[in-house]
Design a protein around this motif. Structure first.
Motif: not given
Lengths: 506, 506
Positions: B79-92
């Motif tokens: 996430r810090d690298e901008g490669l992943a993001e958390g979405r509410v109810g959808h995990g990462t």
């Protein structure tokens, strides 16, 4: 505009599809009698059978262009004769009694065709004749044939939810003749899912959705045959069904021995075959994993312009060993990877995938199109929905834990009832291999399986799956039965294995 | 019992299917870093794409046998690298940005296989090459290709209700590899339904459920070819698609002319063919019905040991003429009758039937089994339910009245915009034939269809369906579009037909 004669003014009374009754053929008087006779003769020649519904009186009257009273009267006469009866909420149906009215059919022999010049020749004698599976013709109390998952775990509720969403959201256009490659939404989902779970490199544009691994093998065999191939290397022991299917399509399977490291890849070149069919992640039926060195040698063999068909038939089921990534990513231009939902959801779905080398894609697509145009759209969209929502992953976790319990139950029962047996291939998959070393190499495991069958249990003799002779064994599929049934099955098997069980029967 | 080495005590930590991550390959220290690198490399090589979900942290931790904190930390770094993001109810999930990390793929040419001894040969040059339908590759504003019913009328609610009932009532065993002949419940329903509506004599034991008429033709062609047949008589004009499919399977189609009474049956014997493919109830594309005398002659020809394939492709649609019963009942041992739900429900279902002569049944069944084992079970059970409950009959009444309105609309538009055209085959079916007699026999209707295509309308030139040359024409499928769209399509066609329209464009 000269179509007048061909389409008279639309109106009622142009005839009924029901029994192809045509009012034009009725006498001017006696329409009711004509209708009764039409119905009686349909009962007599079997077009109307006991239980067949008759159309609503209003509907039939409208189709025939007669008054409703005519139809009501005709139905009443059939009722009076006991040939029909009214059922509340179900209209009028033909009675069981009507069965007695049926004329005897012409005997098959009198109806046999008489060949003449330009006639359809009789079937040729000799192989290859694909035997049909006994599983659908002969029921057995405990069917431990390999290849079936726990069907009682089929996610009925999730499937119905997904189907509802698909029927709500899909456009009318999606219900037309589909894309022969498979619906693009499913191909996109599969590409991601296969990359995540099996390590595949699959471009959605080059995936083919197929009706199970069987269709993938049929298309591959046709394509290889059309390019002049006549042999294919297969694992020995290996799947009898796959071998018979390849034979049906004109390829001669040449066996290459399997040992504890999987296929003896060094022996491939000697076969002269341009293609090989393998189960690298979990060899059928031995359960061994192709060893890393063999994998490298196999890839080198394939890269010399050959084709490896990677049958990933049950890679999702794995209990106490690390996952084995698919071969395909290491040489996507030389490997045709195929798998299906048969071992994760249900074989009855007939849903699978084929990720072929690009240079075979167009030929495979043509073969698919010429076979049945494309796959059914709705189940493809349902599967895409199950992958996209994570429902498939959740289902896999559930069945894997259920299958593990079943495997443990069968192992415990074997330890108890057949302590001298050697059990192989238990770290993964849906079946295990039972070896009976004390019986000696010459023992006929086919006869043994027949005796097991007599006590109500179906297993495969290992020799079915062999090309060259070898030690006897039994292949037991355990995933389709709950633990208590598995214990019962093992108890029965132990009772008929000579000197194998602790507690012999009788 | 000597399987100890092969199955260590079950427990967590045997590795994850997700990316085939195996804890054993991680260094003793730095597990988090190992995991981050595994994820990064999967993003780089495309196994994880933008939008791909990552497993729940607890799930992945359990699979890998690491603490949950390790996975939480690894995801955080992505996430810090901008490669992943958390979405509410959808995990990462993987971000779109991650796409930039991807390595370029090897170019296709560098990956082409290098043929060597025993290599897969290249595809042979020359025919038969089955063209794929343009309908799935090239969208067009108004697609009037023949063969599509009104898909907006697909009975979604009834289908879902039937599916719910099927999922509720069917046994787990029904979800296994199905009967290659088709599910027995559907065969029973079809036998009654075909007898009632088409006059067939069909024993449920001898019906084959198939994936549409296309699969029926493929199986018949394979079976005829295996028995040594090399030609088959077909109607001229007749379906191009059917002809190409027969060619794919090695049968050479020989055209027999069609006139106002249907196929010129007298010319069949001269072809030397042992089999003929016909559309007797509604000839494609002319719409004529095989005349009674021709029917008798055809049956006599067939009874000399030959085979008639009766393609009953749209017999359910009939507007202002009496029903034409199927040929099959008159010579069930010489006629293979085939039909499908493509024109009544939707082609995307891929559900049809083949009622073959008994002497071909076993061969056809083997061919089906070798092609894809059996059809999908759930859609078969749904169709059986729709027939048993009368829902299919109700649906047919509805679509027939809708199709009639559409036909009337296209006829009215043709009268208005193309008053000199001759229109044929309008009393039944889902398409009509437009003849343009003032253009002369030499006019290329293929070029005309191309010009129609340029104004956003797809129709078939009649010449596509001809073997021998003949007068130009266009085949218009009208069932898939509402009246106003049909009027628009005819208006556009009239604008490009030379001297045909009242109001020329421009």
């Amino acid at each position: 505009m000269s179509d007048e004669s061909e389409h008279p003014t639309p109106g009622s009374g142009s005839g009924a599809d029901f029994l192809q009754l045509d009012r034009q053929t009725a006498p001017a008087r006696g329409v009711t009698r004509w209708l009764v006779e039409g119905l009686r003769s349909a009962i007599a020649d079997g077009r109307l059978r006991p239980g067949s519904p008759l159309p609503a009186t209003r509907t039939l009257a409208q189709d025939l262009g007669v008054s409703r009273g005519v139809v009501v009267e005709a139905y009443q006469r059939l009722r009076d004769e006991g040939l029909a009866e009214g059922r509340v909420g179900h209209g009028t149906v033909i009675t069981a009694m009507a069965g007695h009215l049926r004329e005897p059919r012409p005997s098959p022999s009198s109806a046999l065709p008489v060949p003449s010049a330009g006639a359809v020749p009789p079937a040729p004698a000799g192989p290859p004749v694909l035997p049909l599976p006994s599983s659908w013709s002969e029921p057995v109390e405990l069917d431990l044939s390999p290849g079936l998952p726990d069907l009682s775990a089929f996610p009925r509720a999730a499937w119905l939810r997904a189907e509802r969403a698909v029927l709500r959201d899909t456009t009318a256009g999606s219900l037309g003749y589909g894309d022969p490659r498979g619906d693009p939404r499913l191909r996109r989902q599969l590409a991601g899912w296969l990359a995540r779970t099996r390590g595949l490199r699959a471009d959605p544009e080059h995936i083919l959705v197929v009706a199970g691994v069987a269709q993938a093998l049929a298309l591959l065999a046709q394509t290889l045959r059309a390019r002049g191939a006549d042999t294919i290397a297969v694992e020995d022991p290996g799947s009898l069904g796959a071998r018979q299917e390849l034979q049906h399509w004109g390829l001669r399977p040449v066996g290459v021995p399997v040992d504890g490291d999987g296929l003896r890849v060094g022996e491939l070149t000697g076969t002269g075959a341009a293609a090989a069919l393998l189960t690298p992640a979990h060899q059928f039926p031995t359960g061994v994993v192709l060893a890393p060195r063999r994998r490298r040698d196999l890839l080198a063999w394939a890269r010399e312009g050959r084709l490896v068909i990677e049958d990933d038939y049950d890679a999702e089921h794995r209990y106490d060993r690390p996952p084995v990534p698919a071969l395909q990513a290491s040489a996507p231009d030389h490997i045709a990877h195929t798998g299906s939902t048969s071992k994760t959801l249900a074989p009855g779905l007939r849903l699978g995938w084929l990720v072929p080398p690009r240079h075979l894609h167009a030929d495979l697509l043509r073969a698919r199109y010429a076979s049945d145009i494309a796959g059914a759209v709705l189940p493809q969209l349902v599967l895409a929905h199950l992958i996209a929502t994570g429902a498939l992953d959740r289902h896999l976790r559930l069945v894997r834990s259920r299958h593990r319990l079943r495997r443990d139950a069968v192992l415990a029962a074997l330890r108890e009832h057949l302590p001298r047996a050697r059990v192989e291939g238990v770290a993964a998959g849906l079946h295990l291999l039972l070896l009976l070393p004390w019986l000696g190499e010459g023992v006929d495991d086919g006869a043994l399986a027949a005796r097991v069958r007599e006590v109500g249990v179906r297993v495969h003799p290992l020799s079915w799956h062999r090309l060259a002779p070898g030690p006897p064994g039994l292949v037991l599929g355990y995933a389709a039965h709950p633990p208590d049934r598995l214990r019962e099955a093992v108890h029965r098997i132990a009772g008929v294995v000579p000197a194998g069980g602790v507690a012999l029967r009788g």
